[in-house]
Enzyme design. Structure first.
Site, short mmCIF file in Angstrom:
data_model
loop_
_atom_site.label_atom_id
_atom_site.label_comp_id
_atom_site.label_asym_id
_atom_site.label_seq_id
_atom_site.Cartn_x
_atom_site.Cartn_y
_atom_site.Cartn_z
CG ASP A 76 -1.95 -1.08 1.25
OD1 ASP A 76 -1.71 -2.12 0.61
OD2 ASP A 76 -2.98 -0.89 1.92
CE LYS A 134 -5.52 1.85 2.62
NZ LYS A 134 -4.34 1.19 3.21
CE LYS A 159 -7.27 -1.38 3.03
NZ LYS A 159 -5.92 -1.83 3.46
#
Length: 287
Positions: free
Chosen positions: A128, A191, A223
């Site tokens: 991430d 995300k 996400k």
């Protein structure tokens, strides 16, 4: 890029948030929320013991009910990747690591890529990173894109999630542009947030990002992270994803929710479905 209709976006998100889930579908929805959960600890006080405990909870969220599924992934800082990799070995649970100068994304790109490669080499199969908002908000879109491309290369076989940090982007138009930029640069997931700023995931922002995925025509994951604390909020994201991208995206390979506090509420809701009564708060562990 077509401008986002902010009023229409917020009205549709509000309408979808009113959708209810029938009782006979609640167990399936609750199980899905667990299976798509990225159980996360990203604190300066993280210790190997805390990470091992989190991994144990992710593997077996409810010690009294073996039918409750495991979570999708455990997410930790790079320094804790070897600990988590050892604890998760053989479980099938993904190991995610924030890397690349999280949460600012403002370190030298060479050092960011080195950190990504180190995390992957030590067991992370998901990375991430954060969008360079400084470059993006300055209009340096090519730089922001190239940094994602280089981060993707540093990931090797690991999946790359690009955090837009939507609370710092200011407008839905920027969220839409950032989503398209990350997708075009090779993100496997986009995300919402780091969870480290005042405004994190919201349903209108999620809808904006999901529409960018839909219009890209690519199988890119989504996400939601930050601020999703209850099962009801989790259900709302399931509905928005279903209505925007369809049932194929209701799968951990394309949907994640970074909501460690939500997991406890989901466990309470599952127990209520089974017994007709709610647990006391201490019946679920506090992370």
């Amino acid at each position: 890029m077509v401008a986002v209709d902010a009023v229409g976006l917020e009205e549709r998100a509000a309408m979808l948030a009113t959708r209810s889930i029938k009782r006979d579908a609640k167990r399936t929805a609750l199980d899905l929320l667990i299976r798509t959960c990225d159980l996360t600890t990203l604190e300066g006080a993280d210790t190997p013991g805390k990470v091992r405990s989190l991994c144990a909870k992710g593997i077996r969220p409810d010690l009294l009910d073996p039918t409750v599924p495991s979570v999708a992934a455990i997410c930790v800082y790079p320094s804790m990747v070897p600990v988590a990799a050892d604890a998760l070995r053989g479980t099938g649970i993904h190991l995610a690591s924030v890397a690349g100068a999280f949460p600012s994304g403002l370190g030298p790109i060479e050092e960011r890529c080195d950190e990504i490669a180190w995390a992957v080499a030590h067991g992370a199969d998901e990375i991430d990173i954060v969008l360079n908002r400084s470059a993006f908000l300055s209009g340096a879109y090519q730089q922001a894109s190239e940094e994602i491309v280089r981060s993707k290369e540093a990931c090797g076989a690991a999946h790359l999630k690009v955090i837009l940090e939507t609370g710092e982007l200011g407008t839905y138009d920027n969220v839409r542009r950032a989503s398209a930029l990350a997708i075009d640069a090779g993100a496997d997931f986009i995300k919402t947030s780091t969870g480290k700023v005042g405004t994190n995931a919201t349903l209108p922002v999620a809808l904006c990002m999901l529409e960018a995925i839909r219009d890209s025509g690519r199988r890119v994951g989504f996400k939601a992270a930050g601020g999703v604390k209850t099962a009801k909020q989790g259900w709302q994201y399931l509905v928005v994803v279903q209505e925007t991208l369809g049932p194929d995206w209701l799968d951990p390979s394309l949907l994640r929710i970074g909501a460690s506090s939500m997991l406890n509420d989901v466990l309470h809701q599952l127990h209520f479905l089974s017994t007709g009564r709610y647990d006391r708060p201490e019946h679920a562990s506090v992370d």
